[in-house]
Motif scaffolding. Structure first.
Motif, PDB file in Angstrom:
ATOM      1  N   TYR A  86       0.792  -1.223   0.000  1.00 22.66           N
ATOM      2  CA  TYR A  86       0.000   0.000   0.000  1.00 22.66           C
ATOM      3  C   TYR A  86       0.827   1.278   0.000  1.00 22.66           C
ATOM      4  O   TYR A  86       0.549   2.213  -0.731  1.00 22.66           O
ATOM      5  CB  TYR A  86      -0.952   0.003   1.197  1.00 22.66           C
ATOM      6  CG  TYR A  86      -1.920  -1.154   1.201  1.00 22.66           C
ATOM      7  CD1 TYR A  86      -2.944  -1.220   0.266  1.00 22.66           C
ATOM      8  CD2 TYR A  86      -1.798  -2.193   2.125  1.00 22.66           C
ATOM      9  CE1 TYR A  86      -3.836  -2.289   0.248  1.00 22.66           C
ATOM     10  CE2 TYR A  86      -2.676  -3.259   2.118  1.00 22.66           C
ATOM     11  CZ  TYR A  86      -3.694  -3.301   1.178  1.00 22.66           C
ATOM     12  OH  TYR A  86      -4.560  -4.356   1.169  1.00 22.66           O
ATOM     13  N   SER A 178     -10.328   3.662  10.636  1.00 29.81           N
ATOM     14  CA  SER A 178     -10.096   2.885   9.419  1.00 29.81           C
ATOM     15  C   SER A 178     -10.195   1.391   9.679  1.00 29.81           C
ATOM     16  O   SER A 178     -10.843   0.654   8.918  1.00 29.81           O
ATOM     17  CB  SER A 178      -8.715   3.223   8.838  1.00 29.81           C
ATOM     18  OG  SER A 178      -8.657   4.569   8.425  1.00 29.81           O
ATOM     19  N   SER A 212      -7.662  10.412   9.666  1.00 28.57           N
ATOM     20  CA  SER A 212      -7.858   9.133   8.971  1.00 28.57           C
ATOM     21  C   SER A 212      -7.891   9.335   7.462  1.00 28.57           C
ATOM     22  O   SER A 212      -7.293   8.561   6.696  1.00 28.57           O
ATOM     23  CB  SER A 212      -9.153   8.466   9.439  1.00 28.57           C
ATOM     24  OG  SER A 212      -9.126   8.211  10.824  1.00 28.57           O
ATOM     25  N   VAL A 213      -8.593  10.374   7.013  1.00 21.48           N
ATOM     26  CA  VAL A 213      -8.663  10.682   5.589  1.00 21.48           C
ATOM     27  C   VAL A 213      -7.271  11.038   5.065  1.00 21.48           C
ATOM     28  O   VAL A 213      -6.827  10.530   4.024  1.00 21.48           O
ATOM     29  CB  VAL A 213      -9.645  11.838   5.326  1.00 21.48           C
ATOM     30  CG1 VAL A 213      -9.607  12.258   3.851  1.00 21.48           C
ATOM     31  CG2 VAL A 213     -11.060  11.440   5.728  1.00 21.48           C
ATOM     32  N   GLY A 216      -4.914   7.969   4.978  1.00 18.97           N
ATOM     33  CA  GLY A 216      -5.258   7.069   3.887  1.00 18.97           C
ATOM     34  C   GLY A 216      -4.837   7.608   2.543  1.00 18.97           C
ATOM     35  O   GLY A 216      -4.239   6.905   1.721  1.00 18.97           O
ATOM     36  N   ARG A 217      -5.116   8.882   2.297  1.00 20.71           N
ATOM     37  CA  ARG A 217      -4.750   9.488   1.015  1.00 20.71           C
ATOM     38  C   ARG A 217      -3.241   9.545   0.837  1.00 20.71           C
ATOM     39  O   ARG A 217      -2.726   9.387  -0.277  1.00 20.71           O
ATOM     40  CB  ARG A 217      -5.341  10.896   0.920  1.00 20.71           C
ATOM     41  CG  ARG A 217      -6.848  10.934   0.721  1.00 20.71           C
ATOM     42  CD  ARG A 217      -7.323  12.372   0.604  1.00 20.71           C
ATOM     43  NE  ARG A 217      -8.724  12.462   0.212  1.00 20.71           N
ATOM     44  CZ  ARG A 217      -9.353  13.612   0.001  1.00 20.71           C
ATOM     45  NH1 ARG A 217      -8.720  14.765   0.155  1.00 20.71           N
ATOM     46  NH2 ARG A 217     -10.625  13.622  -0.369  1.00 20.71           N
ATOM     47  N   THR A 219      -1.132   7.484   1.957  1.00 22.97           N
ATOM     48  CA  THR A 219      -0.575   6.142   1.800  1.00 22.97           C
ATOM     49  C   THR A 219      -0.566   5.727   0.338  1.00 22.97           C
ATOM     50  O   THR A 219       0.422   5.215  -0.182  1.00 22.97           O
ATOM     51  CB  THR A 219      -1.384   5.128   2.634  1.00 22.97           C
ATOM     52  OG1 THR A 219      -1.310   5.509   4.008  1.00 22.97           O
ATOM     53  CG2 THR A 219      -0.839   3.722   2.472  1.00 22.97           C
ATOM     54  N   TRP A 224      -6.804   3.967   0.080  1.00 19.24           N
ATOM     55  CA  TRP A 224      -7.939   4.852   0.357  1.00 19.24           C
ATOM     56  C   TRP A 224      -8.873   4.830  -0.845  1.00 19.24           C
ATOM     57  O   TRP A 224      -8.848   5.714  -1.699  1.00 19.24           O
ATOM     58  CB  TRP A 224      -7.462   6.263   0.678  1.00 19.24           C
ATOM     59  CG  TRP A 224      -8.563   7.123   1.244  1.00 19.24           C
ATOM     60  CD1 TRP A 224      -9.226   8.135   0.626  1.00 19.24           C
ATOM     61  CD2 TRP A 224      -9.154   7.008   2.550  1.00 19.24           C
ATOM     62  NE1 TRP A 224     -10.183   8.668   1.459  1.00 19.24           N
ATOM     63  CE2 TRP A 224     -10.159   7.997   2.650  1.00 19.24           C
ATOM     64  CE3 TRP A 224      -8.916   6.167   3.645  1.00 19.24           C
ATOM     65  CZ2 TRP A 224     -10.927   8.169   3.797  1.00 19.24           C
ATOM     66  CZ3 TRP A 224      -9.678   6.327   4.786  1.00 19.24           C
ATOM     67  CH2 TRP A 224     -10.671   7.323   4.864  1.00 19.24           C
ATOM     68  N   THR A 225      -9.721   3.839  -0.898  1.00 19.78           N
ATOM     69  CA  THR A 225     -10.681   3.693  -1.979  1.00 19.78           C
ATOM     70  C   THR A 225     -11.983   4.399  -1.625  1.00 19.78           C
ATOM     71  O   THR A 225     -12.210   4.791  -0.474  1.00 19.78           O
ATOM     72  CB  THR A 225     -10.970   2.208  -2.222  1.00 19.78           C
ATOM     73  OG1 THR A 225     -11.542   1.655  -1.016  1.00 19.78           O
ATOM     74  CG2 THR A 225      -9.691   1.440  -2.565  1.00 19.78           C
ATOM     75  N   LYS A 228     -13.688   2.429   1.151  1.00 24.41           N
ATOM     76  CA  LYS A 228     -13.163   2.658   2.498  1.00 24.41           C
ATOM     77  C   LYS A 228     -13.543   4.051   2.997  1.00 24.41           C
ATOM     78  O   LYS A 228     -13.909   4.227   4.169  1.00 24.41           O
ATOM     79  CB  LYS A 228     -11.639   2.499   2.503  1.00 24.41           C
ATOM     80  CG  LYS A 228     -11.022   2.564   3.890  1.00 24.41           C
ATOM     81  CD  LYS A 228      -9.556   2.175   3.853  1.00 24.41           C
ATOM     82  CE  LYS A 228      -8.953   2.130   5.243  1.00 24.41           C
ATOM     83  NZ  LYS A 228      -7.541   1.690   5.227  1.00 24.41           N
ATOM     84  N   SER A 229     -13.477   5.027   2.118  1.00 26.16           N
ATOM     85  CA  SER A 229     -13.854   6.391   2.491  1.00 26.16           C
ATOM     86  C   SER A 229     -15.291   6.450   2.991  1.00 26.16           C
ATOM     87  O   SER A 229     -15.581   7.087   4.012  1.00 26.16           O
ATOM     88  CB  SER A 229     -13.669   7.318   1.286  1.00 26.16           C
ATOM     89  OG  SER A 229     -14.160   8.606   1.560  1.00 26.16           O
TER      90      SER A 229
END
Length: 248
Positions: A86, A178, A212-213, A216-217, A219, A224-225, A228-229
């Motif tokens: 990832y 997450s 969290s957003v 994820g972004r 990464t 961060w799909t 998942k969002s």
């Protein structure tokens, strides 16, 4: 040090590069003595983190050995590779990008923008975004180790007890939304109640959602799909209701 950080803040705010002839001066500033975290230094430091173009400023700060002068623990994640499918960047590069992704989330994610507006000051969020993975490579759960390091960093910066606790909590729980959203049944009231009890504070939850957003972004797209969002946003909303009303 405050003057050097103000220069870097100007670059972070405007996206204009700092002239190469000033780089040796920056290196000299950070090579001399221990940093005294007085109010001017703290204010200039958070100006850097608040800049929309913060990545370039932090990379230059790192290049002139300023990151390890300001945060000695930073050396443990400098250039540290992440061996998973990832992450696209080293730990330090990912951490720099996470700070920038906080700003991008506030511009492009209406839920994150509302959460940050309702929370108020985001100083602790930006610092937590920078420090959220600082526990990696410690040999223990990186969230637990990172929270301990984050507390030390905040105390060295002479932040308030409330700010210190908030940064520590954000780092400690940065994976909670997450992980829970993608592994548990969000229609189970017990799951929502458990997260609400763990966090216990609406402001912390709001900041944690934005973190969290951003995490994820920063990464990568596989991490961060849209799926998942949507799940993380659903968990955030349900937990916020539980904390603020006591109802599931």
């Amino acid at each position: 040090v405050a003057g050097a950080l103000k220069l870097l803040a100007g670059s972070a705010e405007t996206n204009r590069p700092i002239a190469a002839r000033l780089h040796p001066w920056l290196q000299t500033v950070f090579a001399t003595g221990e940093v005294l975290w007085d109010e001017p230094v703290r204010r200039a430091w958070f100006r850097v983190l608040h800049g929309r173009f913060v990545v370039g400023a932090l990379e230059l700060l790192d290049h002139v050995d300023g990151m390890t002068k300001l945060i000695p623990e930073w050396g443990t994640i400098q250039g540290r590779a992440l061996y998973d499918p990832y992450h696209r960047f080293t730990v330090d590069g990912h951490s720099f990008l996470a700070v920038a992704e906080v700003h991008r989330a506030l511009e492009s994610d209406p839920v994150a923008a509302r959460a940050a507006t309702d929370a108020g000051s985001i100083d602790t969020l930006l610092l937590a975004a920078l420090l959220h993975d600082i526990g990696k490579g410690s040999g223990e759960n990186h969230s637990v180790a990172g929270a301990r390091v984050a507390r030390s960093v905040c105390e060295r910066m002479e932040m308030t007890a409330e700010q210190t606790a908030e940064v520590e909590g954000l780092v400690r729980h940065h994976l909670v939304l997450s992980d829970t959203a993608t592994r548990r049944d969000l229609d189970d009231g017990g799951v929502i109640a458990g997260v609400a009890e763990l966090l216990g504070d609406a402001r912390l939850l709001r900041l944690l959602y934005v973190l969290s957003v951003a995490d994820g972004r920063a990464t990568g797209p596989e991490a961060w799909t849209d799926w998942k969002s949507a799940l993380v946003a659903e968990l955030f909303r349900k937990t916020l209701v539980a904390i603020e009303t006591g109802e599931l």
